[in-house]
Design an enzyme around this catalytic site. Structure first.
Site, PDB file in Angstrom:
ATOM      1  N   HIS A  11       0.864  -1.183   0.000  1.00  0.00           N
ATOM      2  CA  HIS A  11       0.000   0.000   0.000  1.00  0.00           C
ATOM      3  C   HIS A  11       0.894   1.224   0.000  1.00  0.00           C
ATOM      4  O   HIS A  11       2.063   1.168   0.390  1.00  0.00           O
ATOM      5  CB  HIS A  11      -0.977   0.027   1.185  1.00  0.00           C
ATOM      6  CG  HIS A  11      -0.373  -0.227   2.527  1.00  0.00           C
ATOM      7  ND1 HIS A  11       0.133   0.771   3.326  1.00  0.00           N
ATOM      8  CD2 HIS A  11      -0.193  -1.365   3.221  1.00  0.00           C
ATOM      9  CE1 HIS A  11       0.590   0.260   4.456  1.00  0.00           C
ATOM     10  NE2 HIS A  11       0.410  -1.041   4.417  1.00  0.00           N
ATOM     11  N   HIS A 132      12.727  -3.857   5.365  1.00  0.00           N
ATOM     12  CA  HIS A 132      11.621  -2.934   5.624  1.00  0.00           C
ATOM     13  C   HIS A 132      11.917  -1.989   6.795  1.00  0.00           C
ATOM     14  O   HIS A 132      11.824  -0.766   6.659  1.00  0.00           O
ATOM     15  CB  HIS A 132      10.358  -3.759   5.904  1.00  0.00           C
ATOM     16  CG  HIS A 132       9.107  -2.967   5.990  1.00  0.00           C
ATOM     17  ND1 HIS A 132       8.225  -2.836   4.939  1.00  0.00           N
ATOM     18  CD2 HIS A 132       8.555  -2.263   7.014  1.00  0.00           C
ATOM     19  CE1 HIS A 132       7.198  -2.091   5.311  1.00  0.00           C
ATOM     20  NE2 HIS A 132       7.371  -1.732   6.568  1.00  0.00           N
ATOM     21  N   ASN A 314       0.995   8.277  15.006  1.00  0.00           N
ATOM     22  CA  ASN A 314       0.108   8.489  16.146  1.00  0.00           C
ATOM     23  C   ASN A 314       0.613   9.708  16.915  1.00  0.00           C
ATOM     24  O   ASN A 314       1.414   9.614  17.846  1.00  0.00           O
ATOM     25  CB  ASN A 314       0.080   7.243  17.042  1.00  0.00           C
ATOM     26  CG  ASN A 314      -1.027   7.303  18.084  1.00  0.00           C
ATOM     27  OD1 ASN A 314      -1.153   8.274  18.818  1.00  0.00           O
ATOM     28  ND2 ASN A 314      -1.839   6.260  18.147  1.00  0.00           N
ATOM     29  N   ARG A 526      -3.688  18.978  17.270  1.00  0.00           N
ATOM     30  CA  ARG A 526      -2.581  18.389  16.501  1.00  0.00           C
ATOM     31  C   ARG A 526      -1.899  19.533  15.774  1.00  0.00           C
ATOM     32  O   ARG A 526      -2.396  20.057  14.788  1.00  0.00           O
ATOM     33  CB  ARG A 526      -3.143  17.349  15.528  1.00  0.00           C
ATOM     34  CG  ARG A 526      -2.124  16.713  14.627  1.00  0.00           C
ATOM     35  CD  ARG A 526      -2.666  15.428  14.015  1.00  0.00           C
ATOM     36  NE  ARG A 526      -3.998  15.560  13.453  1.00  0.00           N
ATOM     37  CZ  ARG A 526      -4.263  15.681  12.153  1.00  0.00           C
ATOM     38  NH1 ARG A 526      -3.283  15.733  11.280  1.00  0.00           N
ATOM     39  NH2 ARG A 526      -5.502  15.756  11.732  1.00  0.00           N
ATOM     40  N   ASN A 556      -6.223  23.902   9.437  1.00  0.00           N
ATOM     41  CA  ASN A 556      -5.591  23.281   8.272  1.00  0.00           C
ATOM     42  C   ASN A 556      -6.030  21.831   8.166  1.00  0.00           C
ATOM     43  O   ASN A 556      -5.796  21.030   9.063  1.00  0.00           O
ATOM     44  CB  ASN A 556      -4.060  23.350   8.393  1.00  0.00           C
ATOM     45  CG  ASN A 556      -3.352  22.615   7.257  1.00  0.00           C
ATOM     46  OD1 ASN A 556      -3.966  22.249   6.262  1.00  0.00           O
ATOM     47  ND2 ASN A 556      -2.063  22.402   7.419  1.00  0.00           N
ATOM     48  N   THR A 557      -6.669  21.478   7.056  1.00  0.00           N
ATOM     49  CA  THR A 557      -6.977  20.086   6.747  1.00  0.00           C
ATOM     50  C   THR A 557      -6.586  19.824   5.303  1.00  0.00           C
ATOM     51  O   THR A 557      -6.408  20.755   4.517  1.00  0.00           O
ATOM     52  CB  THR A 557      -8.464  19.763   6.994  1.00  0.00           C
ATOM     53  OG1 THR A 557      -8.687  18.350   6.820  1.00  0.00           O
ATOM     54  CG2 THR A 557      -9.365  20.528   6.046  1.00  0.00           C
ATOM     55  N   SER A 558      -6.419  18.572   4.965  1.00  0.00           N
ATOM     56  CA  SER A 558      -5.928  18.245   3.623  1.00  0.00           C
ATOM     57  C   SER A 558      -6.943  18.620   2.548  1.00  0.00           C
ATOM     58  O   SER A 558      -8.152  18.522   2.746  1.00  0.00           O
ATOM     59  CB  SER A 558      -5.585  16.754   3.534  1.00  0.00           C
ATOM     60  OG  SER A 558      -6.696  15.959   3.900  1.00  0.00           O
TER      61      SER A 558
END
Length: 612
Positions: A11, A132, A314, A526, A556-558
């Site tokens: 992903h 990884h 997180n 946040r 602020n948001t995407s």
């Protein structure tokens, strides 16, 4: 030396280009294909990175892949053997995919890269593979501003490792210890995500946002039955409660019996029970991360900590680590998930495979504010807007900041697209929807009318770095929106006893501070600190808003709606503008008002994308 780093096939496929010691470009494939979490070979991202540097694949010295498929296949086989005969159905479904696609990824990667080359690409010589967790650790340490650091990586699972500790010094990076699958803090969190009715690998941040509405009343139950956590933060999961090793779901009936309710369907209402489950798994996660951090500081005595892996997104747990003053300084890779593995693979190749000298970055770090994606000239912006039928005015910089700040103060939702696109999951002021944080209605407006998403979801503040300590219980850099801290006591509004007794989400409608649109129900936020050095245009806009209103903070948001990748091009931005209740669109120096647009261009965006 030119190194192309890739992550793909699971992903969040991505590509990143390293030219000597500089990260020149990085982007996720989803931003080009408009398919959320696209896992395909990142053709578009590679082409962008090469174009940004004026290179072709023939100019690349090495291509580095972010993990080792054979080790993943080994883990798959050993897991099925260990749990046999349980899990045969899952095994029967997984093995054909592995045999057809994933097991032969080296050949697939080589074929794709050779097709992109003109003078031949030699996979045997030029294609390298990193592990990884080493890719994650490299992505965290090498761009950090530290000469030496402890690196903590936590995620669902890589090949075998789910949690690892590494020591970085100069150009050296050594993984010292690991916790292996099936014991995983990331998979525990994903199990709670599944149990509360959200989509695994994308809904975990919803659980984090839901947690403040609940009480962690199941924390002790979880730590007694699900996970055994030692004093040093190491842990083991009791697999009898989980189904991810052998089945097609994350949890089983025993898990549901422990908590007394079945798995929530996605369309069922959220209850206080689900909020308490979210609060509890969040509290367990914070306990583990804090114990790990304390034991690592005590053992190694190194004052700097770097974080990467999906769990490092997180931001509540991150904030607890920072506020606990366990380490002197903490730096978190902004693309902490698998996409960031592309950056890490390239860096690991340069420093570990070829032993190149490392120069510790000056300033914040070597991620360039994470502004590593495509940007568009004013000419290209106007061309795309004209082709889309947009009606716009081109303003000078000063007029643009003035008009946008006035629109913010008028409580309008604004699509703000400037400069290079962000790399990683957060919009950081270049592909953002912004609003006035002082507005009591802004949080609900953005969730329900603009983003078309759950009403409980919190929004983040972007605050001028020089003013952060006046508004929040944090006086440190947080440029990547990866730290949560409280709103300053002097800015809070106390809730009445009647308001305190409201049901979880109903509390959201009660203004809890001078900045109600970004203050969560537990008085947290946040935080993104905005720095003039890394984003002068965003800093200038917020400075103008402060000049007009006295407030150095914006919501602020995407820039996207629920289920849609963050916008990349001016055309993407205009479509989202016309498909939502965004009232003003600002791209470069082009200024658009919704009322000036042709109503025939309106789109039904509410159900255009799959639930995330």
């Amino acid at each position: 030396m030119k190194i192309l780093g890739l992550s793909a096939f699971y992903h969040d496929s991505a590509a990143a280009l390293l030219v000597d010691d500089r990260i020149v470009a990085a982007a996720q494939e989803e931003r080009f294909t408009r398919k959320k979490h696209d896992s395909a070979f990142p053709t578009h991202s590679i082409n962008y990175c090469l174009e940004e540097a004026g290179l072709t694949i023939d100019d690349i010295d090495h291509v580095a892949f972010y993990d080792k498929p054979f080790l993943k296949f080994e883990r798959l086989l050993e897991t099925y053997v260990a749990f046999a005969p349980r899990g045969f159905r899952s095994f029967r479904m997984a093995i054909p995919v592995w045999l057809r696609e994933k097991l032969f990824q080296k050949d697939l990667l080589g074929t794709e890269l050779k097709e992109m080359a003109n003078n031949g690409f030699d996979p045997a010589e030029q294609l390298l593979f990193s592990e990884h967790h080493l890719s994650h650790a490299a992505s965290a340490f090498y761009p950090s501003p530290f000469e030496e650091a402890i690196v903590l990586t936590m995620d669902g699972v890589g090949e075998w490792a789910t949690t690892s500790v590494a020591h970085g010094k100069g150009n050296k990076l050594e993984v010292l210890r690991e916790i292996h699958f099936p014991h995983s803090i990331g998979l525990l969190y994903s199990a709670a995500t599944y149990y509360t009715g959200f989509k695994v690998n994308s809904g975990e941040y919803k659980v984090m946002g839901l947690a403040p509405y609940g009480e962690p009343r199941f924390k002790d139950l979880m730590m007694e039955h699900l996970i055994d956590v030692k004093e040093d933060g190491s842990f083991r999961l009791d697999q009898s409660y989980f189904d991810y090793c052998t089945g097609l779901t994350m949890t089983n009936d025993k898990f549901a019996k422990l908590f007394g309710e079945p798995v929530r369907d996605a369309d069922e209402p959220l209850t206080q029970f689900h909020m308490d489950i979210a609060a509890s798994v969040q509290a367990v996660t914070e306990e583990i991360v804090l114990r790990l951090a304390r034991s690592l500081r005590k053992e190694f005595g190194i004052p700097n900590l770097c974080l990467a892996g999906g769990v490092a997104l997180n931001c509540v747990a991150n904030g607890k680590v920072v506020l606990a003053d366990i380490f002197d300084r903490v730096w978190i890779q902004p693309a902490a998930g698998d996409a960031g593995g592309a950056v890490g693979a390239a860096l690991a190749t340069r420093y570990l495979n070829f032993g190149k000298e490392r120069t510790v970055p000056n300033g914040l770090d070597a991620m360039a504010g994470s502004y590593l994606g495509p940007e568009y000239s004013q000419e290209e912006i106007e061309k795309q807007l004209t082709e889309a039928g947009g009606v716009f005015t081109t303003l000078s910089d000063d007029d643009l900041y003035d008009q946008t700040a006035k629109a913010l103060a008028d409580e309008k939702a604004i699509g703000w697209m400037q400069g290079r696109m962000e790399f990683g999951p957060r919009a950081l002021g270049n592909r953002s929807i912004i609003g006035d944080p002082r507005s009591p209605a802004m949080q609900k407006t953005l969730n329900l009318r603009v983003k078309y998403r759950e009403s409980f979801r919190p929004f983040a503040p972007s605050v001028l770095r020089e003013d952060v300590g006046d508004w929040f219980e944090l006086d440190d850099d947080s440029p990547y929106m990866l730290l949560v801290a409280g709103v300053k006591e002097s800015r809070r509004k106390a809730m009445t006893a009647e308001e305190e007794n409201l049901f979880g989400i109903e509390k959201l409608n009660v203004p809890r501070s001078d900045l109600p649109a970004i203050t969560h129900v537990d008085y947290s936020a946040r935080i993104q600190t905005v720095h003039k050095e890394s984003n002068p245009r965003y800093h200038a806009l917020i400075s103008e808003f402060k000049k007009q209103t006295g407030c150095p903070v914006v919501v602020n948001t995407s820039f996207n709606v629920r289920g849609e990748p963050i916008v990349n091009t001016p055309h993407d931005a205009f479509r989202c503008f016309m498909g939502s209740d965004i009232e003003v669109l600002v791209i470069g120096n082009a200024f658009l008002r919704k009322e000036d647009q042709d109503p025939a261009l309106a789109l039904d965006y509410k159900n255009a994308f799959e639930l995330d």
